[in-house]
Enzyme design. Structure first.
Site, mmCIF file in Angstrom:
data_model
loop_
_atom_site.group_PDB
_atom_site.id
_atom_site.type_symbol
_atom_site.label_atom_id
_atom_site.label_comp_id
_atom_site.label_asym_id
_atom_site.label_seq_id
_atom_site.Cartn_x
_atom_site.Cartn_y
_atom_site.Cartn_z
ATOM 1 C CE LYS A 35 -6.979 28.298 55.564
ATOM 2 N NZ LYS A 35 -7.521 27.462 56.497
ATOM 3 C CG ASN A 36 -10.514 25.677 54.722
ATOM 4 O OD1 ASN A 36 -9.526 25.849 55.320
ATOM 5 N ND2 ASN A 36 -11.566 26.317 54.789
ATOM 6 C CB CYS A 82 -10.266 28.764 67.943
ATOM 7 S SG CYS A 82 -10.025 29.623 66.283
ATOM 8 N NE ARG A 108 -13.401 26.971 64.291
ATOM 9 C CZ ARG A 108 -12.611 27.231 63.237
ATOM 10 N NH1 ARG A 108 -11.392 27.965 63.448
ATOM 11 N NH2 ARG A 108 -12.880 26.629 62.152
ATOM 12 C CG ASP A 149 -13.483 30.666 56.222
ATOM 13 O OD1 ASP A 149 -13.993 30.874 57.306
ATOM 14 O OD2 ASP A 149 -13.485 29.587 55.675
ATOM 15 N NE ARG A 153 -3.615 29.531 60.608
ATOM 16 C CZ ARG A 153 -4.847 29.180 61.194
ATOM 17 N NH1 ARG A 153 -5.282 30.510 62.025
ATOM 18 N NH2 ARG A 153 -5.539 28.375 60.915
HETATM 19 C C1 UD1 Z 1 -14.205 24.729 58.164
HETATM 20 C C2 UD1 Z 1 -13.211 25.531 57.612
HETATM 21 C C3 UD1 Z 1 -13.296 27.037 58.048
HETATM 22 C C4 UD1 Z 1 -14.681 27.570 58.061
HETATM 23 C C5 UD1 Z 1 -15.665 26.487 58.591
HETATM 24 C C6 UD1 Z 1 -17.278 26.798 58.225
HETATM 25 C C7 UD1 Z 1 -11.193 24.135 57.066
HETATM 26 C C8 UD1 Z 1 -9.941 23.643 57.767
HETATM 27 N N1 UD1 Z 1 -11.747 24.952 57.975
HETATM 28 O O1 UD1 Z 1 -13.752 24.765 59.739
HETATM 29 O O2 UD1 Z 1 -12.470 27.978 57.448
HETATM 30 O O3 UD1 Z 1 -14.775 28.704 58.600
HETATM 31 O O4 UD1 Z 1 -15.619 25.284 58.021
HETATM 32 O O5 UD1 Z 1 -17.269 26.912 56.928
HETATM 33 O O6 UD1 Z 1 -12.004 23.296 56.487
HETATM 34 N N2 UD1 Z 1 -19.044 22.620 65.636
HETATM 35 C C9 UD1 Z 1 -19.499 22.059 66.777
HETATM 36 N N3 UD1 Z 1 -18.956 20.638 67.181
HETATM 37 C C10 UD1 Z 1 -18.429 20.074 66.311
HETATM 38 C C11 UD1 Z 1 -17.990 20.820 65.180
HETATM 39 C C12 UD1 Z 1 -18.340 22.078 64.858
HETATM 40 O O7 UD1 Z 1 -20.235 22.727 67.617
HETATM 41 O O8 UD1 Z 1 -18.027 18.948 66.609
HETATM 42 C C13 UD1 Z 1 -19.333 24.164 65.386
HETATM 43 C C14 UD1 Z 1 -18.338 25.114 65.486
HETATM 44 O O9 UD1 Z 1 -17.845 25.463 66.875
HETATM 45 C C15 UD1 Z 1 -18.633 26.289 64.348
HETATM 46 C C16 UD1 Z 1 -19.605 25.522 63.495
HETATM 47 O O10 UD1 Z 1 -19.906 24.128 64.360
HETATM 48 O O11 UD1 Z 1 -19.553 27.136 65.226
HETATM 49 C C17 UD1 Z 1 -19.148 25.155 62.220
HETATM 50 O O12 UD1 Z 1 -17.841 24.288 62.361
HETATM 51 P P1 UD1 Z 1 -17.434 23.395 60.941
HETATM 52 O O13 UD1 Z 1 -18.321 23.618 59.880
HETATM 53 O O14 UD1 Z 1 -16.895 22.069 61.884
HETATM 54 O O15 UD1 Z 1 -16.030 24.300 60.820
HETATM 55 P P2 UD1 Z 1 -14.557 23.609 60.399
HETATM 56 O O16 UD1 Z 1 -14.538 22.124 59.898
HETATM 57 O O17 UD1 Z 1 -13.964 23.504 61.967
#
Ligand code: UD1
Length: 422
Positions: free
Chosen positions: A22-23, A118, A123, A308, A400
């Site tokens: 999915k991701n 969320c 996030r 995850d 999902r």
């Molecule tokens: C992706 C995955 C999700 C997984 C996560 C961590 C997808 C679609 N989703 O989510 O299933 O749980 O990686 O492995 O691929 N953060 C910030 N600022 C930002 C971006 C992120 O503070 O601009 C924080 C987030 O709040 C969170 C952490 O960084 O606490 C990890 O986020 P991130 O690695 O960006 O995860 P996603 O890409 O949202």
């Protein structure tokens, strides 16, 4: 809303096919925005998140066709109609923000709604914004939307990420493929889904090196072409189904699964007395002795233990012999499954980012509520092991991220069925 009814206590035997990730797919689909030529993805998982991404791309003017019962998705971004990702779609799925980088690179502008709160934490998007600003974009937050422009196009730069965010790495990687000059992403996320995205982008003509390491170098090109790309196998679905025979007893082979993508998870299973083996066709799992062993787990970016899989691992450890600690370091609010597991007789105490699980001999079936995607499947795993009936409600979260979960588990002997909402 549908529920899932499980009658627990049956050991599982047989094979479970693992779908495309999915991701990975949610990052690969927006890559179509980078080229006027068609991008076709195969091994696509049949999930509601994929439909949401299709709707988002269609709202931007991309032609999207689902072929072969949804396993193949063909996309063409010949003429884009809009560069605005609307709140109505983005609020349903955070990964919608992955259109920001490609739109900015192709159109020189993008308007993308902030995803909003969320269930598993705040996030924010600050790391994405900083990275794209480093490439020359000007980004402003107005009315809940990020308004991004790159008047004279994006320009390659050194982009150090404060945290190895998966989404920020993907957005920056896609944007940099069409930027002028060289971009270096430092402290890049190393997840296999990023390698899959880079592999597809290279097929489209992008010049990328170092994906899978924390330093990715991208040499911008003038245009990208079309491509056909198979989505990598889903390591999170794999890990989830590896836990099914671990929790119930029996032996299951997860077809198409790759152990090298879940090494740190497999090490913890081994420590919990679960036997794990890479076969020619996938990954075979069975319980080694009578009782599961207690283990301590801390989530971390890849190659660490995936956040995850934390909820599902907790379900396993509920019946382990002894005390386990699970530390969640990626998201601040990802223990919502703990009170639901407690309703099934688990002994769990949560203090801040750590959950202490004291194993009990047997879980007991109960009505429980799914709160997010991975939490829902952890309750299903717990239900498979529990004595009596477990009814998991609000399973739309499950759809999902897991295709045909009841069929896949029934096929290995689980007594599980979907109960349609009346
Ligand atoms: C992706 C995955 C999700 C997984 C996560 C961590 C997808 C679609 N989703 O989510 O299933 O749980 O990686 O492995 O691929 N953060 C910030 N600022 C930002 C971006 C992120 O503070 O601009 C924080 C987030 O709040 C969170 C952490 O960084 O606490 C990890 O986020 P991130 O690695 O960006 O995860 P996603 O890409 O949202």
């Amino acid at each position: 809303m549908d529920s899932i009814l499980i009658r627990g206590g049956t050991p599982l035997h047989g094979e479970i096919p693992i779908a495309g990730a999915k991701n990975a797919c949610l990052a690969l689909m927006p890559a179509t925005l980078l080229s006027e030529e068609p991008l076709t993805l195969t091994n696509v998982p049949r999930l509601s998140d994929i439909k949401t991404m299709s709707l988002l791309l269609q709202s931007l003017g991309v032609e999207v066709s689902a072929l072969q019962d949804g396993k193949v998705v063909a996309m063409s971004s010949h003429g884009l109609a809009s560069s605005c990702a609307d709140y109505d779609i983005v609020r349903k799925m955070r990964a919608s923000n992955l259109v920001l980088g490609p739109l900015l690179a192709r159109e020189g502008q993008a308007v993308v709604s902030l995803p909003g709160g969320c269930a598993i934490g705040a996030r924010p998007m600050d790391i994405h914004v900083e990275a794209l600003e480093a490439l020359g974009a000007e980004i402003e937050l107005r009315d809940g939307y990020l308004h991004a422009v790159a008047k004279s196009g994006l320009k390659g730069a050194i982009v150090p990420l404060r945290f190895a965010s998966v989404g920020a790495t993907e957005n920056t990687l896609m944007a940099a493929t069409l930027a002028r000059g060289t971009t270096v992403i430092e402290n890049a996320a190393r997840e296999p889904e990023i390698v899959d995205l880079a592999t597809c982008l290279r097929k489209m003509g992008a010049r990328i090196e170092g994906d899978g390491t924390s330093r990715i170098e991208i040499e911008g090109v003038d245009r990208l072409t079309g491509a056909t790309h198979p989505v990598i196998a889903d390591r999170i679905e794999l890990g989830t189904y590896m836990l099914a025979p671990a929790i119930t007893g029996g032996e299951v082979e997860c077809i198409g699964g790759r152990l090298d993508l879940v090494e740190s998870f497999a090490e913890k299973l081994d420590a919990a007395e679960i036997s794990v083996e890479q076969t020619q066709r996938g990954v075979k799992v069975s319980r080694r002795n009578g009782r599961i062993g207690a283990v301590d787990v801390a989530t971390a970016p890849f190659p660490g233990f995936p956040t995850d899989l934390q909820a599902q691992m907790m379900a396993l450890l509920c019946t382990a012999e002894g005390v386990s600690h699970l530390e969640e370091t990626i998201f601040e609010n990802r223990f919502m499954h703990a009170p639901e597991l407690t309703r099934m007789g688990a002994e769990i105490e949560v203090h801040g980012g750590t959950a202490t699980v004291t194993g009990v001999e047997r879980l007991k079936g109960a009505p429980v509520m799914a709160t997010d995607l991975r939490a829902s499947v952890s309750l299903i795993l717990a239900g498979l092991a529990a004595e009596g009936e477990t009814l998991v409600s609000r399973v739309y979260h499950l759809d999902r991220g897991y295709e045909h979960v009841e069929e896949k588990l029934s096929a290995v002997g689980a007594r599980i069925e979907r109960v349609a909402a009346t």
